[in-house]
Design an enzyme around this catalytic site. Structure first.
Site, PDB file in Angstrom:
ATOM      1  CG  ASP A   1      -7.365  -2.867  -2.430  1.00 43.49           C
ATOM      2  OD1 ASP A   1      -7.994  -2.069  -1.702  1.00 43.49           O
ATOM      3  OD2 ASP A   1      -6.133  -2.993  -2.392  1.00 43.49           O
TER       4      ASP A   1
ATOM      5  CG  HIS B   1      -5.876  -2.343   1.153  1.00 42.29           C
ATOM      6  ND1 HIS B   1      -5.285  -2.023  -0.054  1.00 42.29           N
ATOM      7  CD2 HIS B   1      -5.188  -1.654   2.100  1.00 42.29           C
ATOM      8  CE1 HIS B   1      -4.294  -1.161   0.159  1.00 42.29           C
ATOM      9  NE2 HIS B   1      -4.212  -0.928   1.464  1.00 42.29           N
TER      10      HIS B   1
ATOM     11  CB  SER C   1      -0.977  -0.062   1.189  1.00 39.96           C
ATOM     12  OG  SER C   1      -1.996   0.892   1.043  1.00 39.96           O
TER      13      SER C   1
END
EC number: 3.1.2.-
Length: 230
Positions: free
Chosen positions: A174, A208, A119
């Protein structure tokens, strides 16, 4: 300076089981620490590789109503047209380059180092690899995007990492960094470096986060690029 000077605790490290001849430097996501990723790498380690998972400094994050949390740089929004913390991103990249230099001083050449992250950490790993003069072995960029993408040329980058190998991974469900951002990033990366060396993998049903198959793909990527030398 907003605290972005790596004034954070020492990295979580998975030491090599024998003499370290290669290293992986992996940057966690927003609000996290390096510990969970160090554990994940301990599960896929190779004996000659050292895995370094630094902790981000704590700073207020605009996206989270200015709450202070571990963050490599400020995040204002998560859409492709959000404003970006250019100063913070560039400073964070310098800090990562300093970490790479430290490993080089420890005797591991930069071309035996893979940079990676999840991320926000993945975003920083991509930006650093594309702007550094240190020749790296590769990048593993998970569930992320390329920051300051307008600052990159229309054609291939100059410098030492034009042929760098990039493994980019993304979950197709995600909700935070949508798959579309990941695929747009992969397309942009293919214009900046040798497109034959950019691999974009998606994982069905993954949000995610990470998954076992992704970790196995990362292990395969690392072990191929960083084979034992003795």
């Amino acid at each position: 300076m907003c605290g972005n000077n790596m004034s954070a605790p020492l990295p979580a490290i998975v030491p090599a089981a024998r003499k370290a001849t290669a290293a992986v430097i992996f940057l966690h996501g927003l609000g996290d620490t390096g510990h969970g990723w160090a554990e994940a790498f301990a599960g896929i380690r190779s004996a000659h590789i050292k895995y370094i998972c630094p902790h981000a400094p704590v700073m207020p994050v605009t996206l989270n109503m200015n709450m202070a949390m571990p963050s490599w740089f400020d995040i204002i929004g998560l859409s492709p047209d959000s404003l970006e913390d250019e100063t913070g991103i560039k400073q964070a990249a310098e800090n990562v380059k300093a970490l790479i230099d430290q490993e080089v001083k420890n005797g591991i050449p930069s071309n035996r180092i893979i940079l990676g992250g999840f991320s926000q950490g993945g975003a920083l790993s991509l930006y650093t690899a594309l702007t550094t003069q240190q020749k790296l072995a590769g990048v593993t960029a998970l569930s992320c995007w390329l920051p300051l993408r307008a600052s990159f040329p229309q054609g291939p980058i100059g410098g030492v990492n034009r042929d760098i190998s990039i493994l980019q991974c993304h979950g197709d469900l995600d909700p935070l960094v949508p798959l579309m951002f990941g695929s747009l990033t992969a397309e942009k990366l293919k214009t900046l470096v040798n497109p034959a060396n950019v691999t974009f993998r998606t994982y069905a049903g993954m949000m995610h986060s990470s998954c076992q198959q992704e970790m196995m793909d990362i292990k395969q990527f690392i072990d191929k690029l960083l084979p034992p030398v003795d």
